[in-house]
Write an enzyme that holds these catalytic residues in place. Structure first.
Site, PDB file in Angstrom:
ATOM      1  CD  GLU A   1      -5.808 -11.302  -5.848  1.00  0.00           C
ATOM      2  OE1 GLU A   1      -6.864 -11.279  -5.193  1.00  0.00           O
ATOM      3  OE2 GLU A   1      -4.717 -10.916  -5.392  1.00  0.00           O
TER       4      GLU A   1
ATOM      5  NE  ARG B   1       1.859  -1.159   5.207  1.00  0.00           N
ATOM      6  CZ  ARG B   1       3.108  -0.844   5.489  1.00  0.00           C
ATOM      7  NH1 ARG B   1       3.393  -0.174   6.580  1.00  0.00           N
ATOM      8  NH2 ARG B   1       4.067  -1.203   4.673  1.00  0.00           N
TER       9      ARG B   1
ATOM     10  CB  ILE C   1      -0.034 -12.445   1.218  1.00  0.00           C
ATOM     11  CG1 ILE C   1      -0.477 -13.762   0.552  1.00  0.00           C
ATOM     12  CG2 ILE C   1       1.475 -12.240   1.064  1.00  0.00           C
ATOM     13  CD1 ILE C   1      -0.384 -13.747  -0.969  1.00  0.00           C
ATOM     14  NE  ARG C   2       4.415  -8.493   2.982  1.00  0.00           N
ATOM     15  CZ  ARG C   2       4.482  -9.129   1.823  1.00  0.00           C
ATOM     16  NH1 ARG C   2       4.719 -10.435   1.789  1.00  0.00           N
ATOM     17  NH2 ARG C   2       4.294  -8.493   0.707  1.00  0.00           N
TER      18      ARG C   2
ATOM     19  CG  HIS D   1      -4.184 -11.588  -1.989  1.00  0.00           C
ATOM     20  ND1 HIS D   1      -3.723 -10.599  -2.825  1.00  0.00           N
ATOM     21  CD2 HIS D   1      -3.561 -11.394  -0.801  1.00  0.00           C
ATOM     22  CE1 HIS D   1      -2.850  -9.845  -2.186  1.00  0.00           C
ATOM     23  NE2 HIS D   1      -2.738 -10.312  -0.952  1.00  0.00           N
TER      24      HIS D   1
ATOM     25  CB  CYS E   1      -4.296  -7.521   0.391  1.00  0.00           C
ATOM     26  SG  CYS E   1      -3.067  -7.902   1.644  1.00  0.00           S
TER      27      CYS E   1
ATOM     28  CB  SER F   1      -0.955  -0.007   1.193  1.00  0.00           C
ATOM     29  OG  SER F   1      -0.234  -0.102   2.404  1.00  0.00           O
TER      30      SER F   1
HETATM   31  N1  GLN Z   1       1.260  -5.509   3.814  1.00  0.00           N
HETATM   32  C1  GLN Z   1       0.891  -4.932   2.571  1.00  0.00           C
HETATM   33  C2  GLN Z   1       0.643  -3.434   2.706  1.00  0.00           C
HETATM   34  O1  GLN Z   1       0.875  -2.875   3.712  1.00  0.00           O
HETATM   35  C3  GLN Z   1      -0.320  -5.577   1.956  1.00  0.00           C
HETATM   36  C4  GLN Z   1       0.038  -6.961   1.527  1.00  0.00           C
HETATM   37  C5  GLN Z   1      -0.742  -7.432   0.347  1.00  0.00           C
HETATM   38  O2  GLN Z   1      -1.385  -6.679  -0.363  1.00  0.00           O
HETATM   39  N2  GLN Z   1      -0.617  -8.697   0.095  1.00  0.00           N
HETATM   40  O3  GLN Z   1       0.218  -2.822   1.767  1.00  0.00           O
END
Ligand code: GLN
Length: 199
Positions: free
Chosen positions: A177, A110, A139-140, A175, A81, A51
């Site tokens: 997708e 985040r 994912i994160r 996600h 995300c 982001s």
């Molecule tokens: N951690 C990411 C962020 O801060 C987002 C991770 C993702 O989009 N898979 O934007």
């Protein structure tokens, strides 16, 4: 009948996977990098990625203000995300100068799930999605830390909202997708169709 034109913000992230999922449900995906392209879509997907990077690129491409204006004007947007973070009103653990688009009355955290569980997958029941649970890949990922009354929570992991909707704005911390299951995209395309911006 041709489907709605759905833009995918194509500055960073998994653009191709979103395009495939949108085509699967009868929409016409187009990549968006410029204001003129933004003006020509019925809805927009903000893909995952980073982001802070996407925010910086939005400034470089002079898309930040046009995007904010489009959201205020009622453009349907689906953020996943990093895209969810961009649609938030505020972010916890973001970078101080990190620009957001806003639109969803919520604060996100985040990288909320922490380092040990950087990435994980879980089956989720999502309101508005019929059939078996949605296999959700995180994912994160962020979670929703605080949401206003107008924000409808569609799914949670433990207590934390990870899929939300407010009017024509949809966001998932995961996600959709990446799994070949296009039901979240179908939900979004249905939102676009019923929002009346279809041409
Ligand atoms: N951690 C990411 C962020 O801060 C987002 C991770 C993702 O989009 N898979 O934007």
């Amino acid at each position: 009948m041709s489907g709605p034109r759905i833009g995918i913000l194509a500055l960073q992230g998994d653009v191709r996977e979103h395009a495939r999922a949108l085509s699967d449900v009868g929409a016409r995906p187009v990549e968006v990098r410029r204001t003129a392209e933004l003006a020509a879509v019925d809805g927009l997907v903000l893909p995952g990625g980073e982001s802070t990077t996407i925010g910086r690129l939005l400034r470089v491409f002079e898309l930040l203000e046009p995007l904010r204006a489009a959201v205020v004007a009622g453009l349907p947007v689906f953020g996943s995300c990093a895209g969810m973070i961009l649609l938030a009103r505020d972010v916890v653990d973001g970078r101080p100068d990190q620009p957001l688009i806003g639109g969803l009355d919520m604060v996100v955290r985040r990288n909320a799930f922490g380092r040990q569980v950087d990435s994980f997958e879980v089956d989720l029941d999502v309101d508005g999605v019929e059939g078996p649970p949605v296999h959700a890949v995180f994912i994160r990922a962020p979670w929703v830390e605080k949401a206003g009354d107008a924000v409808e929570v569609l799914a949670r992991v433990a207590e934390a909202p990870v899929a939300v909707r407010q009017g024509p704005l949809l966001a998932t911390a995961f996600h959709p997708e990446l799994t070949g299951d296009s039901r979240m995209h179908r939900l979004f395309v249905d939102i676009v169709r019923s929002s009346g911006s279809g041409r």
